[in-house]
Design a protein around this motif. Sequence first.
Motif, PDB file in Angstrom:
ATOM      1  N   PHE A 109     -27.562   6.346 -15.047  1.00  0.00           N
ATOM      2  CA  PHE A 109     -26.485   6.170 -14.195  1.00  0.00           C
ATOM      3  C   PHE A 109     -26.373   6.798 -12.938  1.00  0.00           C
ATOM      4  N   ALA A 136     -19.185   2.750  -7.838  1.00  0.00           N
ATOM      5  CA  ALA A 136     -19.678   4.047  -8.539  1.00  0.00           C
ATOM      6  C   ALA A 136     -18.578   4.708  -9.028  1.00  0.00           C
ATOM      7  N   LEU A 137     -17.389   5.079  -8.494  1.00  0.00           N
ATOM      8  CA  LEU A 137     -16.444   5.520  -9.264  1.00  0.00           C
ATOM      9  C   LEU A 137     -15.945   4.926 -10.768  1.00  0.00           C
ATOM     10  N   PHE A 138     -16.138   3.563 -10.663  1.00  0.00           N
ATOM     11  CA  PHE A 138     -15.732   2.845 -12.263  1.00  0.00           C
ATOM     12  C   PHE A 138     -17.065   3.241 -13.174  1.00  0.00           C
ATOM     13  N   ILE A 189     -18.794   5.966 -12.973  1.00  0.00           N
ATOM     14  CA  ILE A 189     -18.461   7.297 -13.531  1.00  0.00           C
ATOM     15  C   ILE A 189     -17.564   7.183 -14.716  1.00  0.00           C
ATOM     16  N   ALA A 190     -16.403   6.620 -14.494  1.00  0.00           N
ATOM     17  CA  ALA A 190     -15.404   6.482 -15.620  1.00  0.00           C
ATOM     18  C   ALA A 190     -16.127   6.107 -17.019  1.00  0.00           C
ATOM     19  N   ILE A 191     -16.929   4.895 -16.753  1.00  0.00           N
ATOM     20  CA  ILE A 191     -17.368   4.254 -18.006  1.00  0.00           C
ATOM     21  C   ILE A 191     -18.296   5.423 -18.403  1.00  0.00           C
ATOM     22  N   ALA A 192     -19.232   5.897 -17.753  1.00  0.00           N
ATOM     23  CA  ALA A 192     -20.228   6.849 -18.272  1.00  0.00           C
ATOM     24  C   ALA A 192     -19.333   8.130 -18.952  1.00  0.00           C
ATOM     25  N   ALA A 193     -18.359   8.380 -18.509  1.00  0.00           N
ATOM     26  CA  ALA A 193     -17.627   9.503 -19.203  1.00  0.00           C
ATOM     27  C   ALA A 193     -17.237   8.958 -20.533  1.00  0.00           C
TER      28      ALA A 193
END
Lengths: 101, 164
Positions: free
Chosen positions: A38, A63-65, A67-71
């Motif tokens: 990721f 990239a922000l999205f 990061i949110a999906i990765a969380a």
Amino acid sequence: MTLQAYLLVGAALFVIGLFGVLARRNVLTVLMSIELIFNAANLNLVAFNRFAHPGQPWGQGFALFIIAIAAAEAVVGLALVLALYRNFRTVLTENFDLLKG
Amino acid sequence: MIEMAVFALLAVLTIVPAALVVTVKNIFHAALFLVLSLTGVAGFFAMLGADFLFVVQILLYAGGITVILLFVVLLSGSPKDWLIRQMNEQWLGALAASAVFVAVLAGLFQYLPGPESISAVGPTTELLGVLLLREMVLPFEAVSLVLLAALVGAVLFTRRGEGK
């Protein structure tokens, strides 16, 4: 620094993550390797944003999205690992073979 | 010159711990190396002028996700499980597949456009906020739904089955 330098770092991170996903026995380190992949993708997106479209933050928004999906993925994945450990008493991937014929 | 030195330092800080994450035996140490590697990526974000992503990366990745990861490492198994072999039987094949991938990428790099002149680095937080609440407002709302679903899913998966 040039775009190629950032893409090289991203490629290195991705390949390391790929090796981790394929070669590790422990489900937790597989999840860690996925996080590395990721991050490689995020690094590439932000680098392309900076060099190809400066002033338009679409790549950073993407990239922000990610990061949110990765969380979300990490939280659900780790909850599943805990449930698996509770039922099988192991976190090694070769022991999860209920579907094996 | 200074930029080159900072870049080299960040590259080492990112790639060496990442390689240790997938090779080290003790998974607790692997999780700690992951923090280092993610911090290196945050440094790259700062170099690329993505100030908001830099903060989010430190807060969410290096802070949040790795803390959950460490919790699960400690909850799933005892320290003696950290001493067993960590590579499976296919690790040679995995290494070969990774090498092939490196070769393909190296072949592709020559087609990339050369270095361009770029503008000065400026803060992008304001631009990003406008983008999120204007053009990207639908995905923004969708991702909040995804986060809620993840929260509920995590609670559902980890609760002990009562009355079974």
